[in-house]
Design an enzyme around this catalytic site. Structure first.
Site, PDB file in Angstrom:
ATOM      1  N   SER A  73      33.684 132.745 -12.371  1.00 58.14           N
ATOM      2  CA  SER A  73      32.438 133.322 -11.829  1.00 58.14           C
ATOM      3  C   SER A  73      31.788 134.313 -12.795  1.00 58.14           C
ATOM      4  CB  SER A  73      32.651 133.938 -10.454  1.00 58.14           C
ATOM      5  OG  SER A  73      33.360 135.143 -10.547  1.00 58.14           O
ATOM      6  N   THR A 107      39.239 131.627 -10.017  1.00 61.03           N
ATOM      7  CA  THR A 107      40.701 131.632 -10.150  1.00 61.03           C
ATOM      8  C   THR A 107      41.353 130.840  -9.024  1.00 61.03           C
ATOM      9  OG1 THR A 107      40.661 133.723 -11.281  1.00 61.03           O
ATOM     10  CG2 THR A 107      42.711 133.187 -10.182  1.00 61.03           C
ATOM     11  N   GLU A 127      17.383 164.851  -7.998  1.00 56.94           N
ATOM     12  CA  GLU A 127      17.258 165.534  -9.302  1.00 56.94           C
ATOM     13  C   GLU A 127      16.203 164.866 -10.180  1.00 56.94           C
ATOM     14  OE1 GLU A 127      20.803 167.227 -11.341  1.00 56.94           O
ATOM     15  OE2 GLU A 127      21.901 166.067  -9.848  1.00 56.94           O
ATOM     16  N   THR A 141      36.494 135.786  -8.135  1.00 56.97           N
ATOM     17  CA  THR A 141      36.397 137.147  -7.587  1.00 56.97           C
ATOM     18  C   THR A 141      35.451 138.043  -8.398  1.00 56.97           C
ATOM     19  OG1 THR A 141      38.299 137.925  -8.879  1.00 56.97           O
ATOM     20  CG2 THR A 141      38.752 137.104  -6.654  1.00 56.97           C
ATOM     21  N   ASP A 142      35.207 137.692  -9.676  1.00 62.04           N
ATOM     22  CA  ASP A 142      34.457 138.617 -10.551  1.00 62.04           C
ATOM     23  C   ASP A 142      33.040 138.900 -10.047  1.00 62.04           C
ATOM     24  OD1 ASP A 142      36.640 138.712 -12.196  1.00 62.04           O
ATOM     25  OD2 ASP A 142      35.766 137.559 -13.837  1.00 62.04           O
ATOM     26  N   TYR A 153      45.453 132.097 -17.815  1.00 66.47           N
ATOM     27  CA  TYR A 153      45.117 130.866 -17.100  1.00 66.47           C
ATOM     28  C   TYR A 153      43.654 130.537 -17.346  1.00 66.47           C
ATOM     29  CZ  TYR A 153      42.665 133.873 -13.861  1.00 66.47           C
ATOM     30  OH  TYR A 153      41.790 134.779 -13.334  1.00 66.47           O
ATOM     31  N   LYS A 164      34.544 144.806  -5.628  1.00 62.57           N
ATOM     32  CA  LYS A 164      35.831 144.592  -6.294  1.00 62.57           C
ATOM     33  C   LYS A 164      36.238 145.919  -6.926  1.00 62.57           C
ATOM     34  CE  LYS A 164      38.273 141.454  -9.426  1.00 62.57           C
ATOM     35  NZ  LYS A 164      38.199 140.288 -10.317  1.00 62.57           N
TER      36      LYS A 164
HETATM   37  N1  ASP Z   1      37.366 135.338 -13.764  1.00 64.93           N
HETATM   38  C1  ASP Z   1      37.729 134.806 -12.482  1.00 64.93           C
HETATM   39  C2  ASP Z   1      36.459 134.411 -11.764  1.00 64.93           C
HETATM   40  O1  ASP Z   1      35.754 135.251 -11.293  1.00 64.93           O
HETATM   41  C3  ASP Z   1      38.503 135.813 -11.708  1.00 64.93           C
HETATM   42  C4  ASP Z   1      38.884 135.403 -10.308  1.00 64.93           C
HETATM   43  O2  ASP Z   1      38.399 134.476  -9.699  1.00 64.93           O
HETATM   44  O3  ASP Z   1      39.748 136.129  -9.736  1.00 64.93           O
HETATM   45  O4  ASP Z   1      36.168 133.251 -11.704  1.00 64.93           O
END
Ligand code: ASP
Length: 353
Positions: A83, A37, A310, A116-117, A50, A189
């Site tokens: 990602s 992103t 367990e 971020t993923d 986007y 995350k």
């Molecule tokens: N789907 C995006 C990615 O991981 C989300 C992000 O970057 O915030 O590339």
């Protein structure tokens, strides 16, 4: 030559010498872009939809001219994907590039822009296979580069400042987002849309970065980077490891399917302390008998899965993930399987990394 020309040339050469000295004083930081992103774009500044991985590394660098005051910057495009499409092949290429660059004395640190993923998986992978103490810093953004109040530029600024900071060395791979400095092993995350999404629930932050000023809180306590025994030099494929999500009354078909389709390892995202139904445990025991290594992790966001609580791991032959999330346990198991498929040895790796 008239005196004014001589004076002009003298002034120009002094400026050049001063400029060269400044460049020589600054660290050399390379920015490797992989998409996400942070490199995403949308048609308007305010829409939610986007596309990730649209903007190239030069545009990312030029959006933050202030980083050139901190370091000599150059950029390379390694990939340009959301990602969610990060792959073993890109990981192997990235690891190879990072190790090659850090082996050069002129390179002082590396920043990697990422989605971020799956940033926590890539960060942990590099934490295990980069063999240098020089700073490696991943960064990302929750808002695309075209959004109102895009978070990417300040994240890049802080990431470069951390990579240029000598105190960042020997802390393992770091992730700098939203003013926080996380260790790659601890970062998770926690929110699908908030800008403040990343947490380090078990061990806390490695530090904070406020407009390039840092406060450092801790160092990693597990083996990483320079002290890691893992290497992917010459490796062109990683073993298949599947993650299976455990629920009440789950079907065990997926466990059998993973084995039948060639998984060398399985990570269960168990309930509570890595638990699963009796039927699932039987299917796991059968998988272990066929030589598949099964690691019990938990779907709970924090806490540690312990041995023989367990579930009788000693009897079944399962490995426990400790605090590693299922996604990170998968990364470690892939690398462990390059060395051995002995469950006891793999348990020791999970206790050390
Ligand atoms: N789907 C995006 C990615 O991981 C989300 C992000 O970057 O915030 O590339």
């Amino acid at each position: 030559m008239n005196p004014s020309t001589i004076l002009r040339r003298f002034i120009f050469s002094m400026i050049f010498v001063a400029g060269a000295a400044t460049a020589a004083d600054k660290p050399n930081i390379l920015i490797l872009a992989t998409g996400g992103t942070i490199a995403g774009s949308a048609d308007s500044q305010t829409q939610a939809g986007y596309t990730s991985g649209q903007v190239g590394v030069d545009i990312l660098i030029n959006a933050v001219p202030q980083i050139k005051e901190i370091a000599n910057i150059s950029g390379e495009q390694v990939a340009n994907v959301g990602s969610q499409d990060m792959s073993d092949a890109i990981w192997l290429e990235l690891a190879e590039r990072v190790n090659t660059l850090l082996g050069q004395s002129k390179v002082d640190g590396i920043v990697i822009t990422h989605g971020t993923d799956t940033i926590e998986e890539t960060g942990y992978f590099l934490n295990l296979v980069v063999n240098s103490g020089k700073p490696v810093v991943l960064t990302a953004a929750m808002r695309p580069s075209t959004a109102l109040s895009a978070d990417g530029p300040l994240n890049i600024y802080n990431a470069v400042a951390v990579a240029a900071d000598k105190n960042a060395a020997n802390r393992g791979v770091l992730v700098v987002v939203n003013d926080d400095i996380h260790g790659a092993r601890s970062i998770v995350k926690t929110n699908a849309t908030d800008v403040q999404t990343f947490k380090s629930p078990e061990y806390g932050l490695m530090g904070v970065s406020l407009y390039g000023q840092h406060r450092w809180f801790r160092t990693p306590f597990r083996l990483n980077t320079k002290s890691s025994a893992f290497s992917v030099k010459g490796v062109d494929k990683l073993p298949r490891v599947d993650v299976l999500y455990v629920t009440a009354d789950m079907s065990t078909d997926l466990i059998d399917a993973a084995v039948a389709n060639g998984a060398k390892g399985i990570v269960t995202a168990g309930v509570g302390n890595g638990n699963m139904t009796g039927a699932a445990l039987k299917a796991v025991a059968a998988a272990v008998k066929k030589g598949v290594v099964v690691v019990r992790a938990t779907r709970v966001p924090s806490g540690s899965v312990g041995r023989n609580v367990e579930v009788n791991d000693d009897e079944i032959g399962t490995v426990v993930a400790g605090e590693l999330s299922p996604a990170k346990a998968r990364v470690l198991l892939k690398l462990a399987l390059l060395k051995t498929s002995d469950a006891a040895k793999i348990q020791r790796l999970f206790d050390t990394y």
